[in-house]
Motif scaffolding. Structure first.
Motif, short mmCIF file in Angstrom:
data_model
loop_
_atom_site.label_atom_id
_atom_site.label_comp_id
_atom_site.label_asym_id
_atom_site.label_seq_id
_atom_site.Cartn_x
_atom_site.Cartn_y
_atom_site.Cartn_z
N GLY A 114 0.84 -1.09 0.06
CA GLY A 114 0.21 0.14 -0.01
C GLY A 114 0.82 1.59 0.06
N ARG A 115 1.83 1.25 0.88
CA ARG A 115 2.79 2.55 0.89
C ARG A 115 3.56 2.54 -0.35
NH1 ARG A 115 3.03 7.63 1.94
NH2 ARG A 115 5.30 8.20 2.67
N ARG A 242 10.05 9.21 0.18
CA ARG A 242 10.94 8.05 0.38
C ARG A 242 10.26 6.90 1.05
NH1 ARG A 242 16.76 9.94 2.73
NH2 ARG A 242 17.09 7.61 1.90
N PHE A 243 10.67 5.95 0.52
CA PHE A 243 10.02 4.54 0.95
C PHE A 243 10.99 3.91 2.31
CE2 PHE A 243 10.28 -0.38 1.34
CZ PHE A 243 8.99 -0.51 1.70
N SER A 298 9.29 10.27 6.67
CA SER A 298 8.14 9.61 5.74
C SER A 298 7.84 8.17 6.32
CB SER A 298 8.91 9.67 4.38
OG SER A 298 7.95 8.95 3.55
N PRO A 299 7.11 8.01 7.33
CA PRO A 299 6.68 6.71 7.80
C PRO A 299 6.15 5.68 6.71
CG PRO A 299 5.13 8.18 8.80
CD PRO A 299 6.07 8.93 7.70
N LEU A 300 6.27 4.37 7.13
CA LEU A 300 5.46 3.37 6.36
C LEU A 300 4.09 3.43 6.51
CD1 LEU A 300 5.90 0.75 4.55
CD2 LEU A 300 5.81 -0.64 6.76
N VAL A 301 3.64 3.62 7.90
CA VAL A 301 2.41 3.79 8.25
C VAL A 301 2.39 5.08 9.10
CG1 VAL A 301 0.27 2.81 9.77
CG2 VAL A 301 1.63 1.30 8.11
N ASP A 302 1.66 6.07 8.92
CA ASP A 302 1.37 7.30 9.65
C ASP A 302 0.41 7.01 10.74
OD1 ASP A 302 0.94 9.79 10.69
OD2 ASP A 302 0.91 10.74 8.88
N LEU A 303 1.19 6.52 12.13
CA LEU A 303 0.42 6.06 12.99
C LEU A 303 -0.47 7.37 13.82
CD1 LEU A 303 3.11 4.09 15.09
CD2 LEU A 303 1.21 3.20 13.47
N ARG A 304 -0.09 8.39 13.41
CA ARG A 304 -0.96 9.79 13.95
C ARG A 304 -2.31 9.74 13.29
NH1 ARG A 304 4.11 11.85 13.87
NH2 ARG A 304 5.06 12.18 15.62
#
Length: 524
Positions: A114-115, A242-243, A298-304
């Motif tokens: 997904g990312r 960026r990944f 640039s997180p894999l999953v934006d936890l916020r």
């Protein structure tokens, strides 16, 4: 955050939703005058290609078929699982890795894919996943050894990431009035692909050599690749960035440890060193991964975003609904196939049992347009509540009546009705609460939550039925009390999903550019 298109050329203006004047300007640019430079003509052709529209019905059909094939990979070998020890001349405990590897690969790859789709283009990543699936199918089709078969099944499992990417492509390419029904249909493929695939897999495995199952999967993958490459538009939105490779590795390690403990607990022993070490190590890694995700740019999953009430509660409800769906997939076939002499089973063949459960998948498919209209009129939150409530009723019926084949078919159809309604609502709730730059990642996380539920269901239902078994010949079979306890548990978990859905806020502050466009669809 800036949005771009998959194949946009360096220096091209960032595409946005065109106004009338912008559309006229594009039309003028697409037909440059005779004095235009060669570079201008090339860019004009590129813009014309990017803005070329496809028939929405074709795009929806292709993506729905792609999702169905991806879901089929999860259930492909279920009818022949009991035969693998003999077919492969392997220990029964070792052959369970054929299923475990598929579940692990799907769970790990889905949020990562997904990312990648948000960053590098969703259609492009769908095509990559299809290629990996085809390679895995060919590997499995050309071996009769356990280890290569496990590798092939793991590669097939990565196809699960296609479904959230397909949902996100629909958001990027379809007009708002068609979006609800299309999202409902593709989301439901996670359920009806497996339900319809069961009789197909059973027929192939009974009629032909078992390797034909994997050749069929490879052929379906080739068809999906050709359809997506030629009929799905490339003008899907993406965002620069960026990944997060360390984040991807951390998520993969943490999920693998946790899911291994859950899926292999019955085989290893829930109090064994292997189970405890795997589970605790996975939890520790996931906690460290979460702390890292909050710090990286640039997180894999934006936890916020993931902890926003609408997103968090929907994802938790997804875990419960995944459990409720797969709990029936584990228990009902056993009940149908156990010998009648046990006093519990209904003595049906694998083929007949698969056909008994297939109507559930058909109901999920036909529920998609109904669910879309219900979501537009009454809101996705209410549809999620009603879908969960129908599943509660389904399990209540099962706990009271499971002595006849028609009763099992009725329960399966009711569960399909509830899952079809609930699964259609969840992507809508998610996409109303996340920014447009994170559509695929958010849908990937939601699909991961469903996978966590299905993996947990397989382990817990297996444990309950094993703990409530009696000797029968050289084996043990579940008791009537064991099945009834399983149905009560399924209903209780479905009830949890209803309570979580009721807690989803009716209104929540939106991002400036939410993933789902404003229109006739309501979330409350």
């Amino acid at each position: 955050m800036t949005l771009t298109h998959d194949d946009a050329q360096p220096g091209d203006p960032t595409p946005t939703a065109p106004s009338r004047s912008a559309s006229q300007a594009d039309a003028t640019a697409a037909s440059p005058g005779p004095s235009a430079e060669p570079g201008d003509r090339r860019r004009a052709r590129e813009r014309a290609r990017l803005t070329r529209t496809r028939d929405p019905r074709v795009v929806i059909a292709v993506l729905a078929f792609s999702g169905m094939v991806a879901a089929l990979m999860q259930m492909l070998v279920i009818p022949i699982v009991p035969s693998f020890p003999e077919l492969l001349d392997a220990d029964p405990a070792d052959t369970t890795w054929i299923i475990t590897a598929t579940l692990l690969a799907g769970a790990v790859v889905t949020p990562i894919a997904g990312r990648l789709g948000d960053l590098y283009g969703k259609r492009r990543i769908v095509l990559v996943l299809v290629v990996v699936m085809v390679i895995g199918s060919v590997v499995a089709a050309t071996t009769s050894e356990l280890v290569p078969l496990i590798v092939g099944r793991a590669l097939q499992g990565t196809a699960l990431g296609i479904i959230p990417l397909a949902i996100s492509i629909l958001r990027d390419t379809l007009p708002a009035e068609r979006l609800g029904g299309a999202v409902a249909l593709v989301s439901a493929t996670l359920g009806f692909g497996g339900a319809i695939g069961l009789p197909l897999s059973a027929y192939i495995s009974v009629t032909f050599d078992w390797h034909v199952l994997f050749w069929t999967a490879a052929a379906l993958g080739v068809v999906v690749f050709a359809l997506v490459a030629t009929l799905v538009p490339v003008s899907t939105l993406k965002t620069p960035g960026r990944f997060d490779l360390p984040g991807a590795i951390g998520l993969a390690v943490g999920l693998t440890g946790l899911l291994l403990a859950v899926s292999k607990g019955n085989d290893w022993g829930w109090a064994s060193t292997s189970t405890l070490v795997s589970g605790l190590a996975g939890l520790v890694v996931l906690v460290a991964w979460g702390a890292y995700q909050l710090r990286v740019a640039s997180p894999l999953v934006d936890l916020r975003v993931a902890v926003r009430p609408a997103v968090l509660l929907t994802n938790l409800a997804s875990v419960a609904l995944g459990f409720a769906l797969f709990g029936s997939n584990v228990s009902l076939p056993q009940l149908l196939e156990l010998p009648a002499e046990t006093g519990v089973g209904l003595g049906q063949t694998v083929m007949v049992a698969s056909l008994c459960l297939a109507p559930s998948g058909v109901v999920m498919m036909f529920m998609a347009p109904v669910a879309a209209r219900a979501t537009a009129r009454f809101g996705a939150r209410l549809c999620l509540v009603v879908g969960g409530a129908v599943i509660v009723v389904s399990y209540a019926v099962a706990a009271l009546a499971f002595r006849e084949v028609w009763q099992i078919v009725l329960v399966s159809v009711l569960i399909g009705f509830g899952i079809g309604l609930a699964y259609a609502a969840m992507p809508t709730l998610i996409m109303h609460a996340v920014p447009a730059t994170e559509t695929a990642a958010a849908n990937g996380l939601n699909t991961l939550m469903r996978s966590l539920g299905t993996t947990s269901a397989s382990a817990v239902v297996g444990l309950l039925l094993t703990a409530n078994s009696v000797p029968f010949g050289d084996a043990s079979v579940p008791t009537e009390a064991g099945f009834r306890l399983t149905f009560v548990l399924g209903g209780a978990v479905a009830l949890v999903s209803v309570l979580l859905a009721l807690a989803i806020p009716r209104r929540e502050p939106e991002y400036e550019r939410v993933a789902l466009p404003t229109g006739p669809v309501r979330t409350s």
